[in-house]
Design an enzyme around this catalytic site. Sequence first.
Site, PDB file in Angstrom:
ATOM      1  N   ARG A   6       5.243 -18.262   0.253  1.00  0.00           N
ATOM      2  CA  ARG A   6       5.908 -17.114  -0.217  1.00  0.00           C
ATOM      3  C   ARG A   6       6.696 -16.420   0.784  1.00  0.00           C
ATOM      4  NH1 ARG A   6       3.990 -11.786   0.276  1.00  0.00           N
ATOM      5  NH2 ARG A   6       5.805 -10.671  -1.269  1.00  0.00           N
ATOM      6  N   ARG A  53      13.402   3.556  -3.501  1.00  0.00           N
ATOM      7  CA  ARG A  53      12.856   3.354  -2.738  1.00  0.00           C
ATOM      8  C   ARG A  53      14.134   4.827  -1.846  1.00  0.00           C
ATOM      9  NH1 ARG A  53      10.458  -0.340   0.665  1.00  0.00           N
ATOM     10  NH2 ARG A  53       9.799  -2.040  -0.782  1.00  0.00           N
ATOM     11  N   LYS A 110       6.085 -10.825 -12.284  1.00  0.00           N
ATOM     12  CA  LYS A 110       5.310  -9.810 -11.233  1.00  0.00           C
ATOM     13  C   LYS A 110       4.895  -8.087 -12.124  1.00  0.00           C
ATOM     14  CE  LYS A 110       5.429  -9.043  -6.998  1.00  0.00           C
ATOM     15  NZ  LYS A 110       6.408  -8.537  -5.633  1.00  0.00           N
ATOM     16  N   THR A 130      -2.661  -8.720  -2.750  1.00  0.00           N
ATOM     17  CA  THR A 130      -2.096  -7.795  -2.685  1.00  0.00           C
ATOM     18  C   THR A 130      -3.835  -7.511  -1.433  1.00  0.00           C
ATOM     19  OG1 THR A 130      -0.660  -6.606  -3.969  1.00  0.00           O
ATOM     20  CG2 THR A 130      -1.173  -5.249  -2.596  1.00  0.00           C
TER      21      THR A 130
END
Length: 489
Positions: free
Chosen positions: A33, A70, A219, A277
């Site tokens: 990845r 963000r 995701k 994760t």
Amino acid sequence: MDKKTKIVATVSDFRCDVDYIQSLYEAGMNAVRINTAHAPIEGAQKIIDNVRKVSDQIPIIIDTKGPEIRITGMEGEYTNGITVATDQVIHVKGTSENLPSTPDMIYMNDASIFSDVPVGARMLVDDGELEMVVTDKKDQTLVCQMVNGGTIKPRKSVNVPGVAINLPSVTEKDKEYILWAIENDVDFIAHSFVRTKEDVLSVKQILREHNSPIKIISKIENREGVNNIDDILMETYGVMVARGDLGVEIPAEEIPVTQRYIVRKCIESKSPVIIATQMLHSMISNPRPTRAEVSDIASAIYQRVDAIMLSGEMANGDYPVEAVTTMAKVARQIELDTSTQTPDSDMNMVRINNEVTAQLARSAVRATLNLPIKAIIIDTLSGRTGRYLSAFRGQKPVYAVCYRKSVMRQLALSYGVYAIYREPSETHNSFLLSILYYLERRKWLYKEDMVVVVGGSFGAAKGASFMEIGNVLNLEHKALNNEVTCNKE
């Protein structure tokens, strides 16, 4: 060859030399990845080049940033962050101009947050390290009160649980990376923060315009994605349960139940599912995992996920090879447990119950329960038969002969499937002889071993249409005799 659960390893451009990737591959890594949030295109290119030098069988996953909020960058004395105290009032504003944040105004990279975020909403910064509550709205500014103190760091992610924010499905940076991935024969796009099927379709449109075989992994990182999982599965190839942001968006106690729910949905839809994760988070700085982390890996494997993923442990950890080795050891041990060896052949495979390929796959897996079968052998043009067999989670390995390298690498992410590339065979007999000889040379099968062969009478492109069972020697004799007869005719 000795584990069914696949391992995805995140590789950073700061540590991606050929010897390092080779060591990960030998330790049990099955896929690489690349996180585009941290790797520039030049660095990502270096990773791809070195992975291909190690093996052309390793699938590469490009992880997009996706539609996320963000904090903007910071300058001068605030380069490393802005300190805030509990109950402190701060002002937050959205911007499309990338203005630097200051103690007087914290900027976020989405200009719509003023209209989308209501008074009373919770805003979580840096995976929940900091929390603030919106107490008022005025002059295009959110007035917020800090729930806890700390440091607001630049470019950290922001979550607003329970609030749907109007973010673009594909950012300009995402599109740049997707086009680059198409040019470089990448295998998967893992698209971040998928909320609805429209997010998947936006990426699909780009791939379709360039006639790309790249597959999309969605995701799932927020409540909206969980709620829309059925629609998303109609359009996506696979799913990644990204528990970092998901664990911020929904209460921690709901994560195990949500994970099991998504895994089951994916298996029923024959869609590969990855759990990601903090699986071995302590191994970023420690050579051994905690018992809780080992149990977390074991839980995912008991749920029959296709793959488990390492991220920070690999990208900036001190023990990356050890982390892969640990994960592989746990996978092998758990897969020895008889409770993981019972095929799910009675599963209700949604939307595909009447397909011939699905029925043959079910029958092949059931046959392995009643007969001393060592393996299932298939050939496939699109990978569909391999995915169906994988979905039933049989105990025996599936050897899939693929006539496209992209399909070989895509199937390398599916539970229990070992994909092998071959040039297209003229007949079923020549395919069968070729793969049986190949497996015997590697001592993966022997003459007396019984196998199931799932094939197509009308060519690989037409899908599976029959199943036959026999030992390797008899199947070879039959294929040879048929070849001779065909040649004489």
